[in-house]
Motif scaffolding. Structure first.
Motif, PDB file in Angstrom:
ATOM      1  N   GLU A   1     -85.658 -12.855 -11.429  1.00 22.52           N
ATOM      2  CA  GLU A   1     -85.847 -13.441 -12.975  1.00 22.52           C
ATOM      3  C   GLU A   1     -84.592 -12.809 -13.487  1.00 22.52           C
ATOM      4  OE1 GLU A   1     -89.507 -12.382 -14.258  1.00 22.52           O
ATOM      5  OE2 GLU A   1     -90.620 -14.099 -12.923  1.00 22.52           O
ATOM      6  N   ARG A   2     -84.426 -11.259 -13.376  1.00 24.59           N
ATOM      7  CA  ARG A   2     -83.330 -10.659 -14.200  1.00 24.59           C
ATOM      8  C   ARG A   2     -81.781 -11.341 -13.671  1.00 24.59           C
ATOM      9  NH1 ARG A   2     -86.491  -5.821 -13.041  1.00 24.59           N
ATOM     10  NH2 ARG A   2     -85.195  -5.521 -11.128  1.00 24.59           N
ATOM     11  N   PHE A   3     -81.690 -11.815 -12.591  1.00 29.95           N
ATOM     12  CA  PHE A   3     -80.387 -12.414 -12.297  1.00 29.95           C
ATOM     13  C   PHE A   3     -80.508 -13.628 -13.122  1.00 29.95           C
ATOM     14  CE2 PHE A   3     -78.510 -15.632  -9.785  1.00 29.95           C
ATOM     15  CZ  PHE A   3     -77.069 -15.046  -9.803  1.00 29.95           C
ATOM     16  N   GLU A   4     -81.274 -14.450 -12.937  1.00 31.30           N
ATOM     17  CA  GLU A   4     -81.242 -15.795 -13.552  1.00 31.30           C
ATOM     18  C   GLU A   4     -81.063 -15.535 -14.999  1.00 31.30           C
ATOM     19  OE1 GLU A   4     -84.853 -17.744 -12.266  1.00 31.30           O
ATOM     20  OE2 GLU A   4     -84.035 -18.852 -11.111  1.00 31.30           O
ATOM     21  N   ALA A   5     -81.725 -14.885 -15.849  1.00 32.34           N
ATOM     22  CA  ALA A   5     -81.376 -14.383 -17.174  1.00 32.34           C
ATOM     23  C   ALA A   5     -79.861 -13.968 -17.646  1.00 32.34           C
ATOM     24  CB  ALA A   5     -82.252 -13.539 -17.738  1.00 32.34           C
ATOM     25  N   ALA A   6     -79.233 -13.245 -16.492  1.00 26.39           N
ATOM     26  CA  ALA A   6     -78.045 -12.878 -16.646  1.00 26.39           C
ATOM     27  C   ALA A   6     -77.184 -13.913 -16.538  1.00 26.39           C
ATOM     28  CB  ALA A   6     -77.765 -11.762 -15.960  1.00 26.39           C
ATOM     29  N   TYR A   7     -77.484 -14.801 -15.335  1.00 22.39           N
ATOM     30  CA  TYR A   7     -76.477 -15.879 -15.134  1.00 22.39           C
ATOM     31  C   TYR A   7     -76.478 -16.835 -16.310  1.00 22.39           C
ATOM     32  CZ  TYR A   7     -75.288 -20.357 -12.918  1.00 22.39           C
ATOM     33  OH  TYR A   7     -74.839 -21.604 -12.800  1.00 22.39           O
ATOM     34  N   TYR A   8     -77.799 -17.365 -16.686  1.00 24.04           N
ATOM     35  CA  TYR A   8     -77.719 -18.172 -17.974  1.00 24.04           C
ATOM     36  C   TYR A   8     -76.695 -17.587 -18.962  1.00 24.04           C
ATOM     37  CZ  TYR A   8     -81.840 -20.026 -15.607  1.00 24.04           C
ATOM     38  OH  TYR A   8     -82.734 -20.689 -14.809  1.00 24.04           O
TER      39      TYR A   8
ATOM     40  N   SER B   1     -74.675   2.026 -15.355  1.00 24.46           N
ATOM     41  CA  SER B   1     -73.288   1.935 -14.653  1.00 24.46           C
ATOM     42  C   SER B   1     -72.719   1.016 -15.627  1.00 24.46           C
ATOM     43  CB  SER B   1     -73.692   1.697 -13.402  1.00 24.46           C
ATOM     44  OG  SER B   1     -74.281   2.775 -12.601  1.00 24.46           O
ATOM     45  N   ILE B   2     -73.265  -0.396 -15.902  1.00 27.73           N
ATOM     46  CA  ILE B   2     -72.510  -1.516 -16.423  1.00 27.73           C
ATOM     47  C   ILE B   2     -71.976  -1.137 -17.906  1.00 27.73           C
ATOM     48  CG2 ILE B   2     -73.255  -3.681 -17.633  1.00 27.73           C
ATOM     49  CD1 ILE B   2     -75.217  -4.268 -15.453  1.00 27.73           C
ATOM     50  N   LYS B   3     -72.857  -0.339 -18.658  1.00 33.88           N
ATOM     51  CA  LYS B   3     -72.313   0.034 -19.855  1.00 33.88           C
ATOM     52  C   LYS B   3     -71.093   0.958 -19.621  1.00 33.88           C
ATOM     53  CE  LYS B   3     -76.737  -0.043 -22.382  1.00 33.88           C
ATOM     54  NZ  LYS B   3     -77.894   0.579 -23.131  1.00 33.88           N
ATOM     55  N   MET B   4     -71.134   1.834 -18.760  1.00 35.91           N
ATOM     56  CA  MET B   4     -69.951   2.604 -18.510  1.00 35.91           C
ATOM     57  C   MET B   4     -68.787   1.819 -18.140  1.00 35.91           C
ATOM     58  SD  MET B   4     -68.996   6.056 -18.484  1.00 35.91           S
ATOM     59  CE  MET B   4     -70.357   6.827 -18.628  1.00 35.91           C
ATOM     60  N   SER B   5     -68.801   0.984 -17.173  1.00 28.71           N
ATOM     61  CA  SER B   5     -67.711   0.220 -16.892  1.00 28.71           C
ATOM     62  C   SER B   5     -67.309  -0.507 -17.813  1.00 28.71           C
ATOM     63  CB  SER B   5     -68.090  -0.592 -15.454  1.00 28.71           C
ATOM     64  OG  SER B   5     -68.770   0.130 -14.658  1.00 28.71           O
ATOM     65  N   ASN B   6     -68.262  -1.203 -18.578  1.00 32.59           N
ATOM     66  CA  ASN B   6     -67.676  -2.000 -19.605  1.00 32.59           C
ATOM     67  C   ASN B   6     -66.774  -1.273 -20.781  1.00 32.59           C
ATOM     68  OD1 ASN B   6     -68.733  -4.365 -18.498  1.00 32.59           O
ATOM     69  ND2 ASN B   6     -70.702  -4.349 -19.957  1.00 32.59           N
ATOM     70  N   LYS B   7     -66.945  -0.173 -20.753  1.00 30.12           N
ATOM     71  CA  LYS B   7     -65.998   0.701 -21.854  1.00 30.12           C
ATOM     72  C   LYS B   7     -64.662   0.437 -21.686  1.00 30.12           C
ATOM     73  CE  LYS B   7     -69.244   4.246 -22.887  1.00 30.12           C
ATOM     74  NZ  LYS B   7     -69.615   5.868 -23.165  1.00 30.12           N
ATOM     75  N   TYR B   8     -64.173   0.007 -20.405  1.00 31.13           N
ATOM     76  CA  TYR B   8     -62.733   0.222 -19.859  1.00 31.13           C
ATOM     77  C   TYR B   8     -62.314  -1.260 -19.363  1.00 31.13           C
ATOM     78  CZ  TYR B   8     -64.012   5.080 -19.398  1.00 31.13           C
ATOM     79  OH  TYR B   8     -64.472   6.515 -19.571  1.00 31.13           O
ATOM     80  N   LEU B   9     -63.244  -2.189 -19.767  1.00 32.58           N
ATOM     81  CA  LEU B   9     -62.809  -3.740 -19.471  1.00 32.58           C
ATOM     82  C   LEU B   9     -62.573  -4.501 -20.627  1.00 32.58           C
ATOM     83  CD1 LEU B   9     -65.497  -4.305 -16.374  1.00 32.58           C
ATOM     84  CD2 LEU B   9     -63.126  -3.997 -16.187  1.00 32.58           C
TER      85      LEU B   9
ATOM     86  N   LEU C   1     -74.351  -8.147  -5.634  1.00 33.42           N
ATOM     87  CA  LEU C   1     -73.773  -9.229  -6.401  1.00 33.42           C
ATOM     88  C   LEU C   1     -73.718  -8.680  -7.819  1.00 33.42           C
ATOM     89  CD1 LEU C   1     -73.763 -12.458  -7.096  1.00 33.42           C
ATOM     90  CD2 LEU C   1     -76.355 -12.245  -7.311  1.00 33.42           C
ATOM     91  N   ILE C   2     -72.527  -9.413  -8.428  1.00 35.67           N
ATOM     92  CA  ILE C   2     -71.928  -8.937  -9.714  1.00 35.67           C
ATOM     93  C   ILE C   2     -71.685 -10.133 -10.326  1.00 35.67           C
ATOM     94  CG2 ILE C   2     -70.152  -7.796 -10.952  1.00 35.67           C
ATOM     95  CD1 ILE C   2     -69.885  -5.752  -9.125  1.00 35.67           C
ATOM     96  N   LEU C   3     -72.076 -10.082 -11.758  1.00 36.22           N
ATOM     97  CA  LEU C   3     -71.617 -11.137 -12.755  1.00 36.22           C
ATOM     98  C   LEU C   3     -70.523 -10.413 -13.683  1.00 36.22           C
ATOM     99  CD1 LEU C   3     -74.856 -12.991 -13.680  1.00 36.22           C
ATOM    100  CD2 LEU C   3     -73.164 -13.753 -11.928  1.00 36.22           C
ATOM    101  N   LYS C   4     -69.260 -10.938 -13.517  1.00 39.05           N
ATOM    102  CA  LYS C   4     -68.401 -10.214 -14.491  1.00 39.05           C
ATOM    103  C   LYS C   4     -67.532 -11.336 -15.100  1.00 39.05           C
ATOM    104  CE  LYS C   4     -64.124  -7.346 -13.743  1.00 39.05           C
ATOM    105  NZ  LYS C   4     -62.969  -8.257 -13.573  1.00 39.05           N
ATOM    106  N   GLY C   5     -67.634 -11.179 -16.433  1.00 35.71           N
ATOM    107  CA  GLY C   5     -66.661 -12.300 -17.189  1.00 35.71           C
ATOM    108  C   GLY C   5     -67.462 -13.740 -16.697  1.00 35.71           C
ATOM    109  N   GLY C   6     -66.623 -14.698 -16.357  1.00 33.93           N
ATOM    110  CA  GLY C   6     -67.140 -15.799 -15.973  1.00 33.93           C
ATOM    111  C   GLY C   6     -67.437 -15.768 -14.585  1.00 33.93           C
TER     112      GLY C   6
ATOM    113  N   GLU D   1     -63.840  -9.723 -19.488  1.00 33.47           N
ATOM    114  CA  GLU D   1     -64.217  -9.266 -18.287  1.00 33.47           C
ATOM    115  C   GLU D   1     -65.525  -8.615 -18.238  1.00 33.47           C
ATOM    116  OE1 GLU D   1     -62.420 -10.145 -15.293  1.00 33.47           O
ATOM    117  OE2 GLU D   1     -61.602 -11.411 -16.530  1.00 33.47           O
ATOM    118  N   GLN D   2     -66.119  -8.515 -19.181  1.00 40.33           N
ATOM    119  CA  GLN D   2     -67.383  -7.694 -19.304  1.00 40.33           C
ATOM    120  C   GLN D   2     -68.422  -7.999 -18.190  1.00 40.33           C
ATOM    121  OE1 GLN D   2     -68.236  -5.137 -22.210  1.00 40.33           O
ATOM    122  NE2 GLN D   2     -66.162  -5.157 -21.552  1.00 40.33           N
ATOM    123  N   ILE D   3     -69.021  -6.938 -17.316  1.00 39.06           N
ATOM    124  CA  ILE D   3     -70.123  -7.063 -16.539  1.00 39.06           C
ATOM    125  C   ILE D   3     -71.478  -7.180 -17.118  1.00 39.06           C
ATOM    126  CG2 ILE D   3     -71.251  -6.010 -14.672  1.00 39.06           C
ATOM    127  CD1 ILE D   3     -68.663  -4.563 -13.907  1.00 39.06           C
ATOM    128  N   THR D   4     -71.965  -8.388 -16.826  1.00 36.61           N
ATOM    129  CA  THR D   4     -73.517  -8.564 -17.375  1.00 36.61           C
ATOM    130  C   THR D   4     -74.380  -8.357 -16.293  1.00 36.61           C
ATOM    131  OG1 THR D   4     -73.058 -10.899 -16.693  1.00 36.61           O
ATOM    132  CG2 THR D   4     -72.734 -10.039 -18.748  1.00 36.61           C
TER     133      THR D   4
END
Length: 518
Positions: free
Chosen positions: A393-400, A278-286, A319-324, A290-293
């Motif tokens: 752990e996945r969230f923390e890695a993405a947040y970093y 879903s992230i990859k699909m959404s990032n095609k249009y962002l 919870l979403i990390l999008k851009g900053g 504004e990329q979602i991580t």
């Protein structure tokens, strides 16, 4: 002739008990595919509903009002032997009798009190006498006895040639396995090798004549939890799965801890895989900025003021990390318009994300918790809990990664401050380090590299102190202290942490695995 529909990508399947969390359940079969879970029940309806205790581990007090014409309470009990480690358990509830009319007692409830008197240590006969109280009503304190299998009342058709209650075997350790063997003997699920349960079932029928699919739960952005809804109480060998549209699987009871762990692992893996798609699909249009991580469910602890029900102190958040940005939603956004409808939005460099140690600093019994502290003060911070260490752990890695990417794109930030009574600008620059710009002279008063920073502190109001290692200092310890007054103290402190984090990720990302943020 109607052709059978075959599911060619069944990855995992097994027999479970599904209940509504209120005391009624039935044997079912789960089929896990790459993108959904199918819930099946026997199509010939040879399995009746079974009684399971309500989803509540606390003691419940139920008042049974006796009838004037006598006739007893309308329940049978087992247990209470001095040589037994099992409690007094309700083994049968007779229809249309006082106990049944309460609608609050269930087969398998453990009786812990009678009229306020604890039954612990009392014999079966002594408890019977207590229940025969001459009062007009009897108050029972009951609790779900989690060590007794939830398979409490199989249909009598599963035990041919026997009469009476299936609870005759309640205290045998293999009750659940015996029940599953009974299903197998009747052909209610396919014979399989010892490894088949854990491998791909490429030719397994979805509806094979013996099982009927009654519900499917899509896995993309699904919410999986072991906790009783809104609490910090773990279900015993059970979990619930909710689709993005709110459709629930009900409470799924597994045979044992091994079966539970296997289901959780496989479901989590597929949810995460689908979320990444879903992230990859959404990032095609962002836009690149504004990329979602990261996307995923987390639970937020509510304050007493924010909680409608005092017993419900946890609420799911998406919870979403999008851009900053760090975004918290009530429900997953399903289109670009929904992305702007979040409950809370913060810049990743304006907050501090801190792990909660496994000690008295936790707010309750939930594990895998962290604080998201904002620059808006102590009144605006979020206490979040993940369902598993791997999810955190996945969230923390993405947040970093999010902080590293955002800070490197931003390069520099300047904050108005006062240094030695002079208007100044405190500058954080990812390449140049930390410096102070003196506004009257339009020049830099001092400058240090990030690695020169020895320590920092603040009073949470206006004062910020930075201590640097400096070989030029006259201090014996070669430390130079810089005191500043800033209007946005927390914003300054959190941005400093973000710049330091970005430098660490660039140089040694593995360092953060051994030294989590606290």
């Amino acid at each position: 002739m109607k052709q059978k529909h075959r599911n060619l990508d069944v990855i995992h399947h097994g027999l479970v008990l599904i209940s509504d969390g209120k005391g009624r359940g039935r044997p079912s079969r789960l089929l896990l595919t790459k993108d959904q879970i199918s819930i099946q029940i026997p199509s010939d309806a040879v399995i009746d509903e079974v009684s399971v205790a309500p989803e509540d581990t606390s003691t419940r007090h139920i008042v049974i009002k006796k009838r004037k014409d006598g006739g007893g309470l309308g329940l049978s009990i087992r247990g209470g032997d001095h040589n037994s480690n099992f409690p007094i358990v309700i083994s049968k509830i007779f229809p249309d009798m006082p106990a049944d009319e309460t609608k609050q007692l269930f087969v398998g409830d453990a009786i812990v009190e009678v009229n306020g008197i604890a039954v612990d240590g009392k014999s079966h006969d002594e408890v019977v006498e207590m229940l025969k109280s001459e009062d007009d009503e009897v108050t029972l304190g009951v609790r779900h006895f989690t060590q007794i299998t939830p398979y409490l009342k199989p249909a009598s058709s599963l035990q041919p040639g026997r009469s009476g209650s299936a609870l005759d075997k309640l205290y045998e350790p293999n009750t659940w396995k015996s029940a599953m063997k009974a299903h197998s003997d009747l052909g209610l699920y396919e014979k399989k090798s010892s490894t088949a349960h854990h491998s791909s079932m490429g030719t397994l029928d979805r509806d094979d004549g013996k099982w009927k699919t009654i519900s499917t739960i899509p896995l993309p952005m699904a919410y999986l939890t072991r906790y009783l809804w809104g609490t910090d109480n773990l279900r015993q060998h059970a979990f619930e799965l909710r689709a993005v549209d709110g459709t629930s699987s009900g409470v799924i009871h597994c045979e044992d801890s091994r079966a539970l762990e296997l289901w959780l692992m496989k479901i989590h893996q597929h949810i995460n895989h689908l979320n990444q798609k879903s992230i990859k699909m959404s990032n095609k249009y962002l836009h690149q900025s504004e990329q979602i991580t990261y996307i995923g469910w987390v639970n937020e602890h509510l304050t007493e003021e924010a909680s409608v029900d005092p017993k419900q102190r946890w609420e799911p958040r998406f919870l979403i990390l999008k851009g900053g940005d760090i975004c918290l939603f009530e429900t997953p956004p399903l289109n670009s318009d929904d992305l702007g409808k979040c409950l809370n939005l913060y810049k990743c460099y304006d907050v501090a994300v801190k792990q909660v140690p496994d000690d008295m600093r936790r707010l309750d019994k939930r594990d895998n918790c962290l604080w998201v502290e904002t620059a808006l003060g102590e009144e605006v911070k979020h206490y979040l809990a993940f369902e598993s260490p791997q999810m955190m752990e996945r969230f923390e890695a993405a947040y970093y990664r999010c902080v590293h990417t955002t800070i490197n794109a931003m390069q520099t930030r300047t904050f108005a401050c006062s240094f030695e009574g002079r208007p100044s600008g405190l500058v954080f620059d990812i390449k140049q380090g930390i410096s102070l710009y003196d506004i009257p002279t339009k020049s830099y008063a001092w400058q240090y590299r990030f690695r020169d920073l020895h320590s920092s502190s603040d009073d949470g109001k206006v004062l910020v102190q930075l201590v640097f290692n400096d070989d030029r200092s006259l201090d014996p310890k070669k430390l130079e202290t810089k005191d500043m007054e800033c209007e946005e103290v927390l914003t300054v402190v959190y941005n400093l942490q973000a710049f330091l984090l970005a430098k660490i990720v660039a140089v040694d990302p593995e360092f953060l695995k051994q030294n989590p943020l606290q």
